[in-house]
Design a protein around this motif. Structure first.
Motif, PDB file in Angstrom:
ATOM      1  N   ILE A   1      24.051  32.533  14.701  1.00  0.00           N
ATOM      2  CA  ILE A   1      22.873  31.660  14.754  1.00  0.00           C
ATOM      3  C   ILE A   1      21.682  32.490  14.285  1.00  0.00           C
ATOM      4  CG2 ILE A   1      21.258  30.509  16.337  1.00  0.00           C
ATOM      5  CD1 ILE A   1      23.737  29.651  17.997  1.00  0.00           C
ATOM      6  N   THR A   2      20.938  31.981  13.303  1.00  0.00           N
ATOM      7  CA  THR A   2      19.740  32.705  12.855  1.00  0.00           C
ATOM      8  C   THR A   2      18.513  31.964  13.367  1.00  0.00           C
ATOM      9  OG1 THR A   2      19.691  31.444  10.791  1.00  0.00           O
ATOM     10  CG2 THR A   2      20.838  33.569  10.743  1.00  0.00           C
ATOM     11  N   PHE A   3      17.440  32.721  13.585  1.00  0.00           N
ATOM     12  CA  PHE A   3      16.196  32.042  13.975  1.00  0.00           C
ATOM     13  C   PHE A   3      15.017  32.653  13.239  1.00  0.00           C
ATOM     14  CE2 PHE A   3      17.180  35.251  17.186  1.00  0.00           C
ATOM     15  CZ  PHE A   3      15.980  35.869  17.490  1.00  0.00           C
TER      16      PHE A   3
ATOM     17  N   THR B   1       9.200  33.341  14.519  1.00  0.00           N
ATOM     18  CA  THR B   1      10.300  33.800  15.393  1.00  0.00           C
ATOM     19  C   THR B   1      10.603  32.772  16.479  1.00  0.00           C
ATOM     20  OG1 THR B   1       9.424  36.031  15.010  1.00  0.00           O
ATOM     21  CG2 THR B   1      11.091  35.819  16.715  1.00  0.00           C
ATOM     22  N   SER B   2      11.424  31.777  16.153  1.00  0.00           N
ATOM     23  CA  SER B   2      11.714  30.697  17.113  1.00  0.00           C
ATOM     24  C   SER B   2      12.881  31.060  18.027  1.00  0.00           C
ATOM     25  CB  SER B   2      12.030  29.400  16.360  1.00  0.00           C
ATOM     26  OG  SER B   2      10.968  29.053  15.527  1.00  0.00           O
ATOM     27  N   LEU B   3      12.638  32.025  18.908  1.00  0.00           N
ATOM     28  CA  LEU B   3      13.712  32.457  19.819  1.00  0.00           C
ATOM     29  C   LEU B   3      14.078  31.352  20.802  1.00  0.00           C
ATOM     30  CD1 LEU B   3      15.635  34.564  20.977  1.00  0.00           C
ATOM     31  CD2 LEU B   3      13.729  35.535  22.269  1.00  0.00           C
ATOM     32  N   GLY B   4      13.078  30.586  21.251  1.00  0.00           N
ATOM     33  CA  GLY B   4      13.353  29.486  22.185  1.00  0.00           C
ATOM     34  C   GLY B   4      14.297  28.464  21.570  1.00  0.00           C
ATOM     35  N   ALA B   5      14.049  28.144  20.287  1.00  0.00           N
ATOM     36  CA  ALA B   5      14.911  27.188  19.584  1.00  0.00           C
ATOM     37  C   ALA B   5      16.331  27.730  19.473  1.00  0.00           C
ATOM     38  CB  ALA B   5      14.338  26.892  18.195  1.00  0.00           C
ATOM     39  N   ALA B   6      16.452  29.060  19.285  1.00  0.00           N
ATOM     40  CA  ALA B   6      17.788  29.679  19.178  1.00  0.00           C
ATOM     41  C   ALA B   6      18.531  29.595  20.508  1.00  0.00           C
ATOM     42  CB  ALA B   6      17.655  31.132  18.731  1.00  0.00           C
ATOM     43  N   LEU B   7      17.814  29.804  21.615  1.00  0.00           N
ATOM     44  CA  LEU B   7      18.445  29.715  22.943  1.00  0.00           C
ATOM     45  C   LEU B   7      18.888  28.278  23.229  1.00  0.00           C
ATOM     46  CD1 LEU B   7      15.999  32.001  24.969  1.00  0.00           C
ATOM     47  CD2 LEU B   7      18.397  32.502  24.438  1.00  0.00           C
ATOM     48  N   LYS B   8      18.076  27.330  22.774  1.00  0.00           N
ATOM     49  CA  LYS B   8      18.424  25.918  22.957  1.00  0.00           C
ATOM     50  C   LYS B   8      19.654  25.573  22.109  1.00  0.00           C
ATOM     51  CE  LYS B   8      15.954  21.667  23.668  1.00  0.00           C
ATOM     52  NZ  LYS B   8      14.766  20.893  23.481  1.00  0.00           N
TER      53      LYS B   8
ATOM     54  N   VAL C   1      22.022  27.640  20.939  1.00  0.00           N
ATOM     55  CA  VAL C   1      23.265  28.272  21.412  1.00  0.00           C
ATOM     56  C   VAL C   1      23.796  27.508  22.638  1.00  0.00           C
ATOM     57  CG1 VAL C   1      22.307  30.083  22.937  1.00  0.00           C
ATOM     58  CG2 VAL C   1      24.488  30.451  21.803  1.00  0.00           C
ATOM     59  N   SER C   2      22.901  26.956  23.443  1.00  0.00           N
ATOM     60  CA  SER C   2      23.326  26.148  24.601  1.00  0.00           C
ATOM     61  C   SER C   2      24.115  24.925  24.133  1.00  0.00           C
ATOM     62  CB  SER C   2      22.113  25.689  25.410  1.00  0.00           C
ATOM     63  OG  SER C   2      21.307  26.796  25.767  1.00  0.00           O
ATOM     64  N   THR C   3      23.593  24.251  23.104  1.00  0.00           N
ATOM     65  CA  THR C   3      24.277  23.075  22.542  1.00  0.00           C
ATOM     66  C   THR C   3      25.618  23.479  21.931  1.00  0.00           C
ATOM     67  OG1 THR C   3      22.100  22.202  22.013  1.00  0.00           O
ATOM     68  CG2 THR C   3      23.950  21.121  20.963  1.00  0.00           C
ATOM     69  N   CYS C   4      25.625  24.607  21.206  1.00  0.00           N
ATOM     70  CA  CYS C   4      26.869  25.076  20.574  1.00  0.00           C
ATOM     71  C   CYS C   4      27.932  25.393  21.628  1.00  0.00           C
ATOM     72  CB  CYS C   4      26.603  26.312  19.720  1.00  0.00           C
ATOM     73  SG  CYS C   4      25.558  25.976  18.306  1.00  0.00           S
ATOM     74  N   ILE C   5      27.515  26.017  22.735  1.00  0.00           N
ATOM     75  CA  ILE C   5      28.463  26.324  23.818  1.00  0.00           C
ATOM     76  C   ILE C   5      29.044  25.014  24.367  1.00  0.00           C
ATOM     77  CG2 ILE C   5      28.628  27.201  26.202  1.00  0.00           C
ATOM     78  CD1 ILE C   5      26.666  29.456  25.346  1.00  0.00           C
ATOM     79  N   ASP C   6      28.172  24.002  24.538  1.00  0.00           N
ATOM     80  CA  ASP C   6      28.649  22.703  25.028  1.00  0.00           C
ATOM     81  C   ASP C   6      29.683  22.097  24.078  1.00  0.00           C
ATOM     82  OD1 ASP C   6      26.931  22.940  27.113  1.00  0.00           O
ATOM     83  OD2 ASP C   6      25.455  21.487  26.395  1.00  0.00           O
ATOM     84  N   ASN C   7      29.408  22.197  22.777  1.00  0.00           N
ATOM     85  CA  ASN C   7      30.239  21.507  21.784  1.00  0.00           C
ATOM     86  C   ASN C   7      31.484  22.276  21.374  1.00  0.00           C
ATOM     87  OD1 ASN C   7      28.339  19.514  21.790  1.00  0.00           O
ATOM     88  ND2 ASN C   7      27.259  20.253  19.977  1.00  0.00           N
TER      89      ASN C   7
END
Length: 212
Positions: free
Chosen positions: A50-52, A79-86, A88-94
């Motif tokens: 995942i890149t941000f 540097t959208s680190l918050g968007a990256a954390l969000k 990765v959360s979705t990716c883990i779910d899916n």
């Protein structure tokens, strides 16, 4: 087969232009080559990138080592680190199979974050989402003097720092990441045990300072 999912969250903001971004691309390639030599890792480890920058993108979905192909990444934007954390959360779910009464799911994911700067978005909002997901462990790397390791400490207790974001230091970080994934895959394959913290990982090289 129970997979060991590994998510790499890589800062591709404008400040990574030049040597740092090239070092990240090389680092990922060397890491994949090294893991392909590891019989346990090749069986279990699945890698996602995942890149941000001004936005977060999953450039490589969760992929087995044999099929993994790195895409070209460029450094640009904020540097959208918050968007990256969000994300990765979705990716883990899916992508990560959950354990149910009928079947054992995948192992808990390993997450490695590397950033050379300060988040420019609402990172705490992303962190709230990320905290709701179960990971085996998360390591954040503050690359260079502009990164804020105390902020990263709020995301995970496992923080390492590089004094400079040059090619040699970044290469050492990826070598250590690949050794850490190797140890984790051996533990789950041979002992059915997940690694839970830094103490169970290989000692970091001299360039990598553990932030206490």
């Amino acid at each position: 087969m129970r997979r060991l999912p590994v998510y790499l969250l890589l800062d591709t903001s404008g400040s990574m232009t030049g040597e740092p971004i090239e070092a990240v691309k090389n680092g990922v390639q060397v890491m994949i080559s090294s893991l392909r030599q590891n019989p346990q890792a090749i069986e279990t480890a699945f890698i996602s990138i995942i890149t941000f920058d001004s936005e977060a993108k999953q450039v490589v979905p969760l992929t087995d080592l044999a099929s993994f192909q790195m895409v070209d990444i460029r450094a640009t934007g904020t540097t959208s680190l918050g968007a990256a954390l969000k994300l990765v959360s979705t990716c883990i779910d899916n992508e990560v199979t959950k354990t149910t009464a009928e079947q054992k799911g995948d192992w808990k994911p390993l997450v490695f974050i590397m950033t050379d700067g300060i988040p420019t978005d609402d990172w705490q909002l992303g962190l709230e989402e990320f905290r709701k997901r179960k990971t085996a462990f998360t390591v954040a790397c503050a690359a260079g003097s502009a990164a804020d390791s105390s902020l990263l400490k709020q995301i995970t207790e496992n923080v390492v720092s590089l004094d400079t974001a040059d090619s040699q230091s970044i290469a050492k970080f990826f070598t250590w990441v690949s050794a850490s994934i190797g140890v984790s895959s051996t533990k789950v394959e041979d002992g059915g045990q997940e690694v839970t913290g830094m103490g169970e990982l290989p000692p970091p090289p001299a360039e990598l300072n553990i932030v206490t």
